[in-house]
Design a protein around this motif. Structure first.
Motif, PDB file in Angstrom:
ATOM      1  N   UNK A 173      -5.198  11.659   2.878  1.00  0.00           N
ATOM      2  CA  UNK A 173      -4.844  10.578   1.982  1.00  0.00           C
ATOM      3  C   UNK A 173      -5.821  10.245   0.879  1.00  0.00           C
ATOM      4  N   UNK A 174      -5.263   9.825  -0.240  1.00  0.00           N
ATOM      5  CA  UNK A 174      -6.065   9.251  -1.309  1.00  0.00           C
ATOM      6  C   UNK A 174      -5.772   7.762  -1.413  1.00  0.00           C
ATOM      7  N   UNK A 175      -4.500   7.351  -1.358  1.00  0.00           N
ATOM      8  CA  UNK A 175      -4.249   5.909  -1.454  1.00  0.00           C
ATOM      9  C   UNK A 175      -4.717   5.191  -0.200  1.00  0.00           C
ATOM     10  N   UNK A 176      -4.676   5.859   0.950  1.00  0.00           N
ATOM     11  CA  UNK A 176      -5.214   5.222   2.155  1.00  0.00           C
ATOM     12  C   UNK A 176      -6.689   4.944   1.938  1.00  0.00           C
ATOM     13  N   UNK A 177      -7.395   5.895   1.314  1.00  0.00           N
ATOM     14  CA  UNK A 177      -8.806   5.679   1.013  1.00  0.00           C
ATOM     15  C   UNK A 177      -8.977   4.501   0.058  1.00  0.00           C
ATOM     16  N   UNK A 178      -8.069   4.375  -0.904  1.00  0.00           N
ATOM     17  CA  UNK A 178      -8.122   3.249  -1.832  1.00  0.00           C
ATOM     18  C   UNK A 178      -7.974   1.936  -1.059  1.00  0.00           C
ATOM     19  N   UNK A 179      -6.998   1.867  -0.159  1.00  0.00           N
ATOM     20  CA  UNK A 179      -6.784   0.660   0.649  1.00  0.00           C
ATOM     21  C   UNK A 179      -8.001   0.389   1.531  1.00  0.00           C
ATOM     22  N   UNK A 180      -8.574   1.439   2.114  1.00  0.00           N
ATOM     23  CA  UNK A 180      -9.774   1.262   2.935  1.00  0.00           C
ATOM     24  C   UNK A 180     -10.938   0.739   2.095  1.00  0.00           C
ATOM     25  N   UNK A 181     -11.065   1.216   0.850  1.00  0.00           N
ATOM     26  CA  UNK A 181     -12.102   0.699  -0.047  1.00  0.00           C
ATOM     27  C   UNK A 181     -11.877  -0.779  -0.332  1.00  0.00           C
ATOM     28  N   UNK A 182     -10.610  -1.168  -0.542  1.00  0.00           N
ATOM     29  CA  UNK A 182     -10.309  -2.587  -0.757  1.00  0.00           C
ATOM     30  C   UNK A 182     -10.683  -3.402   0.474  1.00  0.00           C
ATOM     31  N   UNK A 183     -10.380  -2.892   1.670  1.00  0.00           N
ATOM     32  CA  UNK A 183     -10.728  -3.595   2.906  1.00  0.00           C
ATOM     33  C   UNK A 183     -12.238  -3.758   3.028  1.00  0.00           C
ATOM     34  N   UNK A 184     -12.993  -2.698   2.723  1.00  0.00           N
ATOM     35  CA  UNK A 184     -14.455  -2.794   2.785  1.00  0.00           C
ATOM     36  C   UNK A 184     -14.967  -3.825   1.778  1.00  0.00           C
ATOM     37  N   UNK A 185     -14.378  -3.848   0.589  1.00  0.00           N
ATOM     38  CA  UNK A 185     -14.800  -4.817  -0.431  1.00  0.00           C
ATOM     39  C   UNK A 185     -14.523  -6.244   0.038  1.00  0.00           C
TER      40      UNK A 185
END
Length: 189
Positions: A165-177
């Protein structure tokens, strides 16, 4: 007559937001070719007709699209970018004085309302397919949560292949932020 810039900045002007967005801006092309109306129907089961505050989930999803496309990795930063970027406001249908959805609203919807669903992926995949159909993208691979869509040599035929995934990584980055922001502001996790 000499008039300092500071005084001019406080003057009221009549402007059309339409005139402030360049004609060749990418979001104009997206707006012209992609019909986002399907989002309302897909989200109907997640919203109550009679309870809660009225909201426009289309704005939230279009904000997420802006964040994903322009590499904005924090909902707090996404809120600030939309506040100051005229093209983003235009794309979202917001006037210059309209309030921008708060970062916590975006986060709550993504992390709570749509938790344990694949609605974000479904909506994003459909947007990508529409973009491919309008030749906005082609001949390259675009990644979504668990699928990538590869344009075939035949522009009228597309293949789906399962990938990581790429968008899953995007969502995970948002969660970390969000977690980092909560820690910095002394809020509970």
């Amino acid at each position: 007559m000499f008039k300092p810039k500071r005084e001019l900045q406080g003057e009221a002007e009549f402007v059309l937001i339409e005139d402030l967005v360049p004609q060749d801006h990418f979001l104009r092309k997206v707006d012209q070719y992609i019909d986002f109306s399907f989002i309302g129907e897909k989200l109907r089961p997640y919203y109550s007709e009679s309870t809660g505050r009225p909201s426009d989930p289309l704005v939230l999803f279009k904000m997420m699209f802006i964040g994903y496309f322009y590499g904005i990795r924090s909902e707090r930063r996404l809120e600030r970018e939309v506040q100051t970027n005229v093209a983003y406001r235009w794309f979202l249908g917001l006037k210059l004085n309209d309030p921008v959805p708060d970062h916590s609203t975006i986060s709550w919807n993504r992390r709570t309302r749509f938790k344990d669903t694949n609605i974000f992926q479904e909506i994003f995949d459909e947007i990508v397919l529409l973009a491919m159909n309008h030749k906005m993208v082609g001949g390259r691979v675009l990644f979504t949560d668990s699928t990538h869509l590869k344009a075939n040599a035949n522009k009228h035929k597309f293949t789906r292949e399962e990938v990581e995934v790429e968008t899953r990584e995007y969502i995970e980055e948002l969660n970390r932020a969000v977690e980092e922001d909560r820690f910095q502001h002394g809020k509970k996790h």
